[in-house]
Design a protein around this motif. Structure first.
Motif, PDB file in Angstrom:
ATOM      1  N   ILE A  19       0.846  -1.189  -0.155  1.00 46.43           N
ATOM      2  CA  ILE A  19      -0.236  -0.096  -0.040  1.00 46.43           C
ATOM      3  C   ILE A  19       0.898   1.110  -0.077  1.00 46.43           C
ATOM      4  CG2 ILE A  19      -1.647   1.390   1.150  1.00 46.43           C
ATOM      5  CD1 ILE A  19      -2.728  -1.454   2.354  1.00 46.43           C
ATOM      6  N   ASN A  20       0.712   2.101  -0.854  1.00 43.22           N
ATOM      7  CA  ASN A  20       1.702   3.218  -1.248  1.00 43.22           C
ATOM      8  C   ASN A  20       0.833   4.376  -0.754  1.00 43.22           C
ATOM      9  OD1 ASN A  20       3.853   1.849  -2.140  1.00 43.22           O
ATOM     10  ND2 ASN A  20       2.908   1.711  -4.013  1.00 43.22           N
ATOM     11  N   LEU A  21       1.340   5.290  -0.043  1.00 43.62           N
ATOM     12  CA  LEU A  21       0.603   6.626   0.446  1.00 43.62           C
ATOM     13  C   LEU A  21       1.012   7.672  -0.710  1.00 43.62           C
ATOM     14  CD1 LEU A  21      -1.177   7.307   2.393  1.00 43.62           C
ATOM     15  CD2 LEU A  21      -0.287   5.447   2.704  1.00 43.62           C
ATOM     16  N   ALA A  22       0.190   8.100  -1.790  1.00 49.76           N
ATOM     17  CA  ALA A  22       0.390   9.052  -2.636  1.00 49.76           C
ATOM     18  C   ALA A  22      -0.271  10.303  -2.241  1.00 49.76           C
ATOM     19  CB  ALA A  22      -0.320   8.764  -3.892  1.00 49.76           C
ATOM     20  N   SER A  23      -1.172  10.914  -2.679  1.00 51.30           N
ATOM     21  CA  SER A  23      -1.845  12.130  -2.439  1.00 51.30           C
ATOM     22  C   SER A  23      -2.626  12.710  -3.749  1.00 51.30           C
ATOM     23  CB  SER A  23      -0.815  13.347  -2.151  1.00 51.30           C
ATOM     24  OG  SER A  23      -1.453  14.520  -1.987  1.00 51.30           O
ATOM     25  N   ILE A  24      -3.757  13.542  -3.443  1.00 50.21           N
ATOM     26  CA  ILE A  24      -4.414  14.171  -4.332  1.00 50.21           C
ATOM     27  C   ILE A  24      -3.509  15.101  -5.100  1.00 50.21           C
ATOM     28  CG2 ILE A  24      -6.817  13.656  -3.272  1.00 50.21           C
ATOM     29  CD1 ILE A  24      -6.673  16.541  -2.957  1.00 50.21           C
ATOM     30  N   ASN A  37      -1.477  -1.022  -4.482  1.00 52.12           N
ATOM     31  CA  ASN A  37      -2.313  -0.107  -4.519  1.00 52.12           C
ATOM     32  C   ASN A  37      -1.998   1.205  -3.655  1.00 52.12           C
ATOM     33  OD1 ASN A  37      -4.723  -1.509  -6.094  1.00 52.12           O
ATOM     34  ND2 ASN A  37      -4.421  -3.118  -4.549  1.00 52.12           N
ATOM     35  N   ALA A  38      -2.564   2.247  -4.150  1.00 50.44           N
ATOM     36  CA  ALA A  38      -2.138   3.350  -3.461  1.00 50.44           C
ATOM     37  C   ALA A  38      -3.563   4.165  -2.817  1.00 50.44           C
ATOM     38  CB  ALA A  38      -1.604   4.286  -4.713  1.00 50.44           C
ATOM     39  N   ILE A  39      -3.126   4.956  -1.785  1.00 44.40           N
ATOM     40  CA  ILE A  39      -4.366   5.792  -1.251  1.00 44.40           C
ATOM     41  C   ILE A  39      -3.827   7.272  -1.394  1.00 44.40           C
ATOM     42  CG2 ILE A  39      -5.091   6.803   1.083  1.00 44.40           C
ATOM     43  CD1 ILE A  39      -4.760   3.733   2.106  1.00 44.40           C
ATOM     44  N   CYS A  40      -4.719   7.864  -1.873  1.00 40.91           N
ATOM     45  CA  CYS A  40      -4.520   9.494  -2.103  1.00 40.91           C
ATOM     46  C   CYS A  40      -5.086  10.421  -1.368  1.00 40.91           C
ATOM     47  CB  CYS A  40      -5.096   9.906  -3.658  1.00 40.91           C
ATOM     48  SG  CYS A  40      -3.873   8.851  -4.906  1.00 40.91           S
ATOM     49  N   PRO A  41      -4.709  10.592  -0.155  1.00 37.08           N
ATOM     50  CA  PRO A  41      -5.483  11.461   0.978  1.00 37.08           C
ATOM     51  C   PRO A  41      -5.410  12.845   0.299  1.00 37.08           C
ATOM     52  CG  PRO A  41      -3.526  10.173   1.813  1.00 37.08           C
ATOM     53  CD  PRO A  41      -3.358  10.304   0.434  1.00 37.08           C
ATOM     54  N   TRP A  87      -5.467   3.454  -7.538  1.00 38.06           N
ATOM     55  CA  TRP A  87      -5.511   4.277  -6.605  1.00 38.06           C
ATOM     56  C   TRP A  87      -6.883   4.804  -6.296  1.00 38.06           C
ATOM     57  CZ3 TRP A  87      -7.536   9.146  -7.756  1.00 38.06           C
ATOM     58  CH2 TRP A  87      -7.901   9.468  -9.180  1.00 38.06           C
ATOM     59  N   LEU A  88      -7.166   5.284  -5.043  1.00 39.46           N
ATOM     60  CA  LEU A  88      -8.290   6.001  -4.823  1.00 39.46           C
ATOM     61  C   LEU A  88      -8.191   7.365  -3.841  1.00 39.46           C
ATOM     62  CD1 LEU A  88     -11.535   5.630  -5.092  1.00 39.46           C
ATOM     63  CD2 LEU A  88     -11.422   4.364  -2.981  1.00 39.46           C
ATOM     64  N   ALA A  89      -8.734   8.289  -4.021  1.00 39.44           N
ATOM     65  CA  ALA A  89      -8.890   9.600  -3.431  1.00 39.44           C
ATOM     66  C   ALA A  89      -9.791   9.446  -2.370  1.00 39.44           C
ATOM     67  CB  ALA A  89      -9.007  10.837  -4.128  1.00 39.44           C
TER      68      ALA A  89
END
Length: 262
Positions: free
Chosen positions: A146-151, A192-196, A249-251
């Motif tokens: 799980i990768n922390l990305a960002s909007i 997968n990525a999370i885009c806070p 990815w999901l915001a």
């Protein structure tokens, strides 16, 4: 036999390594995984912060250990991976969260600051994912990354927020997630990525005080993220409930990216 929803989300017997896990979003993710039953390895640069975070998790009944490491340094990354595997036997879930940001106009952005952000936010994710996969996930034909990305990785920033290196790095994390998910699907590893969006812990105290209400007003839900908002998506990606999701990815941003078209 088809499993129940409770069984699909259950992480009992799983192990998880969470970088940047001593505070903020990383600690929230560690709570989510631990509350679902996983054993947690926390990592960040400062031992004192890790002691405090581990105590918080233990008070919630979570099995937790910690290792201080600087994920901008290759030697620390490899030592962190090796020591985690040594202590836990293997790693089922890797959360790449350690990161850096730097605010400056693009025309005056220091090159050394650009390198710092890209090194930690992109190269660090790659090196740790590579080492954990090679020495634990690929041999076992199983894993969740799980990768922390960002909007911020979806486009530019509102006026006044000048963070060219951060935005670029998070855009890279999103495509890194896609590419790695495609490549490692053969090993039953999902990526997968999370885009806070805007969360108080991601903002400086000054920015929160000055612009917190304004940033909240940009979201259709009318608020900033809180200490629970990443938990559900993290658990979906980490558990068998999300076993057929990879390269995505999901915001999690209160709808900000829906307004801006991210």
């Amino acid at each position: 036999m088809t499993r129940t929803i409770q069984q699909l989300f259950d992480l009992k017997g799983k192990t998880a390594l969470v970088t940047g896990g001593s505070r903020g979003l990383g600690l929230q993710l560690a709570h989510a995984l631990g509350e679902a039953g996983a054993r947690i390895m926390l990592s960040s640069r400062k031992a004192d912060d890790l002691v405090e975070a581990a105590a918080e998790l233990k008070s919630a009944g979570i099995d937790v250990d910690w290792i201080a490491a600087d994920c901008s340094k290759e030697a620390d990354i490899r030592a962190l991976a090796d020591e985690t595997i040594k202590r836990f036997g293997h790693v089922d879930i890797l959360v790449n969260n350690a990161g850096a940001s730097w605010g400056a106009p693009a025309e005056d952005h220091p090159v050394e600051a650009w390198d710092k952000v890209m090194n930690l936010n992109v190269r660090g994710y790659f090196l740790l994912s590579q080492h954990i996969a090679k020495h634990s996930m690929i041999p076992r034909k199983s894993g969740r990354i799980i990768n922390l990305a960002s909007i911020a990785g979806l486009g530019g920033n509102p006026p006044g927020m000048q963070m060219i290196a951060y935005n670029t790095s998070k855009g890279a994390v999103i495509n890194f997630t896609r590419a790695l998910g495609c490549e490692w699907g053969q090993y039953n590893i999902t990526v997968n990525a999370i885009c806070p969006g805007f969360f108080p812990s991601k903002l400086t105290a000054a920015t929160l005080a000055e612009k917190g209400d304004e940033l909240a007003s940009h979201a259709p839900l009318g608020r900033l993220g809180d200490d629970e908002d990443l938990k559900g998506l993290c658990l979906l990606y980490a558990s068998d409930a999300g076993k057929h999701i990879t390269g995505q990815w999901l915001a999690v941003d209160g709808g900000v990216s829906a307004v801006t078209g991210g």
